[in-house]
Design an enzyme around this catalytic site. Structure first.
Site, PDB file in Angstrom:
ATOM      1  N   GLY A  16       0.784  -1.235   0.000  1.00  0.00           N
ATOM      2  CA  GLY A  16       0.000   0.000   0.000  1.00  0.00           C
ATOM      3  C   GLY A  16       0.808   1.274   0.000  1.00  0.00           C
ATOM      4  O   GLY A  16       0.247   2.360   0.162  1.00  0.00           O
ATOM      5  N   SER A  17       2.109   1.166  -0.187  1.00  0.00           N
ATOM      6  CA  SER A  17       2.949   2.366  -0.170  1.00  0.00           C
ATOM      7  C   SER A  17       2.913   3.125  -1.484  1.00  0.00           C
ATOM      8  O   SER A  17       3.324   4.287  -1.562  1.00  0.00           O
ATOM      9  CB  SER A  17       4.398   1.980   0.159  1.00  0.00           C
ATOM     10  N   VAL A  65       7.995  -8.588   1.452  1.00  0.00           N
ATOM     11  CA  VAL A  65       7.237  -9.821   1.261  1.00  0.00           C
ATOM     12  C   VAL A  65       7.950 -10.824   0.347  1.00  0.00           C
ATOM     13  O   VAL A  65       7.447 -11.938   0.144  1.00  0.00           O
ATOM     14  CB  VAL A  65       5.827  -9.544   0.706  1.00  0.00           C
ATOM     15  N   TYR A 150       4.972 -12.943 -14.566  1.00  0.00           N
ATOM     16  CA  TYR A 150       3.879 -12.058 -14.172  1.00  0.00           C
ATOM     17  C   TYR A 150       2.543 -12.711 -14.510  1.00  0.00           C
ATOM     18  O   TYR A 150       1.632 -12.759 -13.685  1.00  0.00           O
ATOM     19  CB  TYR A 150       4.008 -10.711 -14.886  1.00  0.00           C
ATOM     20  N   ALA A 152       1.843 -15.968 -15.081  1.00  0.00           N
ATOM     21  CA  ALA A 152       1.600 -17.176 -14.295  1.00  0.00           C
ATOM     22  C   ALA A 152       1.209 -16.834 -12.864  1.00  0.00           C
ATOM     23  O   ALA A 152       0.317 -17.461 -12.278  1.00  0.00           O
ATOM     24  CB  ALA A 152       2.846 -18.054 -14.301  1.00  0.00           C
TER      25      ALA A 152
END
Length: 244
Positions: A16-17, A65, A150, A152
């Site tokens: 969300g940055s 992440v 991207y 897949a």
């Protein structure tokens, strides 16, 4: 009763940055929610130079992440969670995704981390009978020349959305998704900064304009609200008609 009033609710937007995630975060904030976002940089001010990032009124925390162990050990400051939005994303251009290192990197961020974040926060969502929203892409519905990872990963995100929705409904968690089309963010500048490519792209969009993060936010607000209380496992295409 205003079904789109999120006062008293806690929302966490992974990714969300900036970009779509940032637009979704700001939309929930404007509807009264307390909103937290995460990104890869040390502090919120590190995004100040980016015109597409607006972090005022939002709590920022760093979370990379791409590392599952970092997600597993992440200790959120909030003690409840009503809405989790997974908007993280990566893409590698110039055929970098045809190299296995690049392919794995994109899959790790765009797909593996979705499951890692979802399972990390499942207990909190179960406690509030909350909502999980996964941001995928219209790339899941067609080929994307030059970007196999991207494509897949976004196709996988649709399947994950359906499967988690089925599995977690009995726990009171509603899982749905959003598939954006061509949205004006830093990730799409390879198209938006190229007049020829931009014109070709716009010619394929019936509404004849790019999407905005705010366009995506409308779908997220709906899916997290009581208006969507009987909707699970669905991914709403928000693309101005691009894939029609």
């Amino acid at each position: 009763m205003n079904e789109l009033d999120f006062s008293g609710k806690q929302v966490f937007v992974v990714g969300g940055s900036s970009g779509i995630g940032n637009g979704i975060a700001q939309a929930f904030r404007k509807k009264g929610a307390r909103v937290a976002v995460c990104g890869t940089r040390a502090k919120a001010s590190d995004y100040a130079a980016e015109g597409g990032s607006r972090l005022e009124g939002i709590d920022y925390t760093r979370l990379d992440v791409s590392d599952p162990l970092t997600i597993e050990s992440f200790n959120p400051y909030f003690d409840r969670l009503d809405v989790l939005v997974l908007a993280q994303g990566a893409v590698i251009y110039q055929r970098g995704e045809f190299e296995m290192a690049g392919f794995r990197k994109v899959l790790e961020i765009n797909l593996i981390s979705l499951m890692a974040c979802a399972t990390k926060f499942k207990p909190m969502l179960q406690a509030t009978k909350g909502s999980l929203i996964i941001v995928s892409s219209t790339a899941a519905f067609h080929a994307t020349m030059g970007n196999p990872a991207y494509n897949a990963s976004k196709t996988g995100a649709l399947g994950l959305t359906r499967t988690l929705a089925q599995a977690w409904a009995e726990d009171g968690i509603r899982v749905n998704g959003i598939a954006p089309g061509l949205v004006d963010t830093k990730m799409t500048k390879i198209t938006t900064d190229n007049p020829k490519r931009l014109q070709e792209a716009l010619s394929r969009i019936p509404l004849k304009r790019l999407g905005t993060p705010a366009d995506m936010a409308g779908a997220a607000l709906f899916l997290a609200s009581p208006l969507a209380s009987y909707i699970i496992g669905q991914t709403i295409v928000v693309d101005g008609g691009l894939i029609l």
